[in-house]
Design a protein around this motif. Structure first.
Motif, short mmCIF file in Angstrom:
data_model
loop_
_atom_site.label_atom_id
_atom_site.label_comp_id
_atom_site.label_asym_id
_atom_site.label_seq_id
_atom_site.Cartn_x
_atom_site.Cartn_y
_atom_site.Cartn_z
N ALA A 130 -34.00 31.01 17.32
CA ALA A 130 -34.34 29.60 17.39
C ALA A 130 -34.85 29.13 16.03
O ALA A 130 -35.38 29.91 15.24
N GLN A 131 -34.67 27.87 15.77
CA GLN A 131 -35.08 27.33 14.48
C GLN A 131 -36.53 26.88 14.54
O GLN A 131 -37.08 26.66 15.62
N SER A 132 -37.13 26.75 13.36
CA SER A 132 -38.52 26.29 13.29
C SER A 132 -38.77 25.62 11.95
O SER A 132 -38.01 25.79 11.00
N VAL A 133 -39.84 24.84 11.90
CA VAL A 133 -40.26 24.14 10.69
C VAL A 133 -41.75 24.40 10.50
O VAL A 133 -42.53 24.23 11.45
N THR A 134 -42.13 24.78 9.29
CA THR A 134 -43.53 25.04 8.98
C THR A 134 -43.99 24.14 7.85
O THR A 134 -43.38 24.10 6.78
N GLN A 135 -45.04 23.40 8.11
CA GLN A 135 -45.71 22.63 7.07
C GLN A 135 -47.07 23.29 6.88
O GLN A 135 -47.96 23.12 7.70
N PRO A 136 -47.24 24.05 5.82
CA PRO A 136 -48.43 24.89 5.70
C PRO A 136 -49.74 24.14 5.47
O PRO A 136 -50.81 24.67 5.72
N ASP A 137 -49.65 22.92 5.01
CA ASP A 137 -50.85 22.14 4.71
C ASP A 137 -51.05 21.08 5.78
O ASP A 137 -50.27 20.15 5.89
N ALA A 138 -52.13 21.24 6.56
CA ALA A 138 -52.40 20.24 7.59
C ALA A 138 -52.94 18.95 6.98
O ALA A 138 -52.68 17.86 7.48
N ARG A 139 -53.72 19.10 5.91
CA ARG A 139 -54.31 17.93 5.26
C ARG A 139 -54.22 18.08 3.75
O ARG A 139 -54.42 19.17 3.22
N VAL A 140 -53.96 16.96 3.08
CA VAL A 140 -53.93 16.93 1.62
C VAL A 140 -54.70 15.69 1.18
O VAL A 140 -54.48 14.59 1.73
N THR A 141 -55.56 15.87 0.21
CA THR A 141 -56.31 14.75 -0.36
C THR A 141 -55.93 14.63 -1.82
O THR A 141 -55.90 15.63 -2.55
N VAL A 142 -55.63 13.42 -2.24
CA VAL A 142 -55.19 13.21 -3.61
C VAL A 142 -55.74 11.88 -4.12
O VAL A 142 -55.96 10.94 -3.35
N SER A 143 -55.96 11.82 -5.42
CA SER A 143 -56.45 10.58 -6.04
C SER A 143 -55.29 9.64 -6.33
O SER A 143 -54.18 10.08 -6.63
N GLU A 144 -55.58 8.36 -6.22
CA GLU A 144 -54.56 7.35 -6.51
C GLU A 144 -54.05 7.53 -7.94
O GLU A 144 -54.82 7.75 -8.88
N GLY A 145 -52.74 7.49 -8.09
CA GLY A 145 -52.12 7.68 -9.40
C GLY A 145 -51.71 9.11 -9.68
O GLY A 145 -50.92 9.37 -10.60
N ALA A 146 -52.24 10.04 -8.92
CA ALA A 146 -51.88 11.45 -9.11
C ALA A 146 -50.55 11.74 -8.43
O ALA A 146 -50.04 10.96 -7.63
N SER A 147 -49.99 12.90 -8.77
CA SER A 147 -48.73 13.31 -8.15
C SER A 147 -49.02 14.00 -6.81
O SER A 147 -50.13 14.47 -6.54
N LEU A 148 -47.99 14.04 -5.99
CA LEU A 148 -48.12 14.61 -4.65
C LEU A 148 -46.94 15.52 -4.38
O LEU A 148 -45.80 15.19 -4.69
#
Lengths: 114, 114
Positions: B1-19
């Protein structure tokens, strides 16, 4: 453009109660879906319908009924609400031929069971 | 069966920074891959899609994603984020041409601070 309208936006019920959510779309799409969104569990497919009067079970269909009496509308019934249940139900639609994965979602209906 | 993993539940970043948001999938064949975004109190919206060809795909609002078959990944990027990019981002996998076969990741909640 089009829109998917879900009613009600908030639904509060009692344990054991039968509760119905409604969804209307004006995209003229053939296929409609009901997903359940739980915190920490992503989206899970409950029912979908590829045309009027068609119903197909998803992975989470137990405890739910669905109805597609018109092309533009798709209803979902929680047959017996579970105590302390809390989830968001998302309705979506798509059109075959537009490519896989291209779904249009409503804003959701939040269910709380007391 | 297929699956998808997003390892980061939360990300905090400053405005103007890269993501960069990470997505890994599990599927032996060639997948169709998508990123959806859910803004507060709204339904999910398609941000971008990958079917085949150029591994870098462009989406709306300056987002792009890069498919890597060798790494089984489909990471999302944006060069400079705005406070309005605060939302939950879902990586989604399809293994066929039918929208009812979608597998959703659990989502990454992005908070952009001024």
């Amino acid at each position: 453009g089009g829109i998917i309208t879900q009613t009600p936006k908030f639904l509060i019920g009692q344990e054991g109660q039968k509760l119905t959510l409604k969804c209307q779309q004006n995209f003229n799409h053939d296929t409609m879906y009901w997903y359940r969104q739980d915190s920490g569990k992503g989206l899970r497919l409950i029912y979908y319908s590829i045309t009027e009067n068609d119903l197909q079970k998803g992975d989470l269909s137990e405890g739910y009924d669905a109805s597609r009496e018109k092309k533009s509308s798709f209803s979902l019934t929680v047959t017996s609400a579970q105590k302390n249940e809390m989830a968001v139900f998302l309705c979506a639609s798509s059109q075959p031929g537009q490519g896989p994965g291209q779904l249009y979602f409503g804003e959701g209906s939040k269910l709380t069971v007391l | 069966a297929q699956s998808v993993t997003q390892p980061d539940a939360r990300v905090t970043v400053s405005e103007g920074a890269s993501l960069q948001l990470r997505c890994k999938y599990s599927y032996s064949g060639t997948p169709y891959l998508f990123w959806y975004v859910q803004y507060p109190r709204q339904g999910l919206q398609l941000l971008l899609k990958y079917y085949s060809g150029d591994p870098v795909v462009q989406g709306v609002n300056g987002f792009e994603a890069e498919f890597s078959k060798s790494n089984s990944s489909f990471h999302l990027r944006k060069a400079s984020v705005h406070w309005s990019d605060s939302a939950v981002y879902f990586c989604v996998l399809s293994v066929n041409n039918y929208a009812q076969g979608l597998t959703f990741g659990l989502g990454t909640r992005v908070s952009v601070f001024p």
